[in-house]
Design a protein around this motif. Structure first.
Motif, short mmCIF file in Angstrom:
data_model
loop_
_atom_site.label_atom_id
_atom_site.label_comp_id
_atom_site.label_asym_id
_atom_site.label_seq_id
_atom_site.Cartn_x
_atom_site.Cartn_y
_atom_site.Cartn_z
N MET A 17 16.19 62.12 49.19
CA MET A 17 15.73 61.29 48.09
C MET A 17 15.39 59.90 48.63
SD MET A 17 17.86 60.00 44.74
CE MET A 17 19.05 58.99 45.60
N ALA A 18 14.26 59.41 48.25
CA ALA A 18 13.85 58.06 48.64
C ALA A 18 14.45 57.04 47.66
CB ALA A 18 12.33 57.96 48.62
N ASP A 19 14.86 55.91 48.19
CA ASP A 19 15.39 54.84 47.34
C ASP A 19 14.23 54.17 46.61
OD1 ASP A 19 17.92 55.38 48.27
OD2 ASP A 19 17.82 53.86 49.83
N PHE A 20 14.53 53.62 45.43
CA PHE A 20 13.51 52.92 44.66
C PHE A 20 13.09 51.61 45.32
CE2 PHE A 20 14.94 55.02 40.46
CZ PHE A 20 14.13 56.11 40.71
N ALA A 21 13.96 51.02 46.12
CA ALA A 21 13.67 49.74 46.75
C ALA A 21 14.11 49.77 48.21
CB ALA A 21 14.38 48.61 46.01
N THR A 22 13.56 48.86 48.98
CA THR A 22 13.89 48.76 50.40
C THR A 22 14.60 47.43 50.67
OG1 THR A 22 11.83 47.64 50.97
CG2 THR A 22 11.80 50.07 51.00
N VAL A 23 15.12 47.30 51.86
CA VAL A 23 15.74 46.04 52.27
C VAL A 23 14.68 44.93 52.24
CG1 VAL A 23 16.93 44.83 54.14
CG2 VAL A 23 17.53 47.20 53.62
N GLU A 24 13.45 45.25 52.59
CA GLU A 24 12.37 44.26 52.51
C GLU A 24 12.15 43.80 51.07
OE1 GLU A 24 10.77 42.58 54.86
OE2 GLU A 24 12.15 43.59 56.22
N ASP A 25 12.25 44.72 50.10
CA ASP A 25 12.13 44.34 48.68
C ASP A 25 13.25 43.37 48.31
OD1 ASP A 25 9.89 46.01 48.15
OD2 ASP A 25 11.22 47.74 47.87
N LEU A 26 14.46 43.61 48.82
CA LEU A 26 15.57 42.68 48.56
C LEU A 26 15.28 41.31 49.14
CD1 LEU A 26 18.86 44.67 49.29
CD2 LEU A 26 18.11 43.72 47.12
N ARG A 27 14.81 41.29 50.39
CA ARG A 27 14.50 40.00 51.04
C ARG A 27 13.49 39.20 50.22
NH1 ARG A 27 14.21 43.08 55.94
NH2 ARG A 27 16.13 42.77 57.09
N ALA A 28 12.51 39.88 49.68
CA ALA A 28 11.47 39.20 48.90
C ALA A 28 12.03 38.58 47.62
CB ALA A 28 10.37 40.19 48.54
N ARG A 29 13.15 39.10 47.13
CA ARG A 29 13.73 38.60 45.88
C ARG A 29 14.93 37.69 46.09
NH1 ARG A 29 11.12 43.13 45.26
NH2 ARG A 29 10.12 43.63 43.28
N LEU A 30 15.38 37.55 47.32
CA LEU A 30 16.52 36.70 47.63
C LEU A 30 16.00 35.30 47.94
CD1 LEU A 30 19.59 36.82 47.94
CD2 LEU A 30 19.24 37.27 50.36
N LEU A 31 15.89 34.50 46.91
CA LEU A 31 15.28 33.18 47.03
C LEU A 31 16.22 32.18 47.69
CD1 LEU A 31 13.73 33.07 43.48
CD2 LEU A 31 12.64 33.77 45.60
N GLY A 32 15.69 31.42 48.60
CA GLY A 32 16.44 30.32 49.17
C GLY A 32 17.28 30.62 50.40
N ARG A 33 17.38 31.89 50.77
CA ARG A 33 18.16 32.21 51.97
C ARG A 33 17.80 33.60 52.47
NH1 ARG A 33 22.62 35.60 51.52
NH2 ARG A 33 23.33 36.06 49.42
N ASP A 34 18.25 33.92 53.67
CA ASP A 34 18.06 35.24 54.25
C ASP A 34 19.31 36.09 54.01
OD1 ASP A 34 15.54 34.65 55.30
OD2 ASP A 34 16.41 33.79 57.12
N LEU A 35 19.18 37.38 54.20
CA LEU A 35 20.35 38.25 54.14
C LEU A 35 21.25 37.96 55.34
CD1 LEU A 35 18.66 41.67 53.28
CD2 LEU A 35 20.16 40.36 51.79
N THR A 36 22.54 37.94 55.10
CA THR A 36 23.48 37.78 56.21
C THR A 36 23.56 39.11 56.96
OG1 THR A 36 25.42 38.51 54.97
CG2 THR A 36 24.86 36.14 54.86
N THR A 37 24.18 39.09 58.12
CA THR A 37 24.35 40.32 58.90
C THR A 37 25.15 41.35 58.11
OG1 THR A 37 24.32 38.99 60.91
CG2 THR A 37 25.18 41.22 61.11
#
Length: 124
Positions: free
Chosen positions: A1-21
């Motif tokens: 099953m494919a996920d509805f969103a990707t980590v890149e989609d999360l990054r695009a919506r995480l305003l003001g900072r990057d994802l931590t490790t």
């Protein structure tokens, strides 16, 4: 099953900072879990061709957990006190009433009955 969103989609919506490790490591599993929760509630969605709004809803569910990993709702300073968000006791990752409405309205579903589907916040 494919996920509805990707980590890149999360990054695009995480305003003001990057994802931590740590967030980067947890994100794929959380996205898979969020997709499963959405599909449990809306089993007629096609996981291979989800509506565009499903990406945003999936990301919103995951970002709630990533932005507030301890589940705090309130905190005080003098005579220290804190309150854990009720969603924390329900497993942290959840579909809000508004997100469910958004999915239903985008899909043109005004009312649906899904046998065996978990109760929503408004039904509980």
């Amino acid at each position: 099953m494919a996920d509805f969103a990707t980590v890149e989609d999360l990054r695009a919506r995480l305003l003001g900072r990057d994802l931590t490790t740590d967030e980067e490591a947890k994100a794929p599993a959380l996205l898979t879990d969020a997709t499963a929760i959405i599909l449990a509630r809306f089993p007629y969605l096609d996981p291979l061709a989800p509506p565009p709004v499903a990406v945003g809803v999936c990301c919103a569910m995951v970002l709630r957990v990533l932005r507030n990993p301890s589940g705090l709702r309130t905190e005080a300073i003098d005579d220290y006190s804190y309150t854990i968000d009720s969603s924390r006791s329900a497993g942290e990752l959840y579909l809000t009433q508004e997100e469910a409405r958004t999915l239903r309205s985008t899909l043109g579903v005004v009312f649906s009955i899904t046998p065996g589907a978990p109760a929503t916040e408004e039904e509980a």
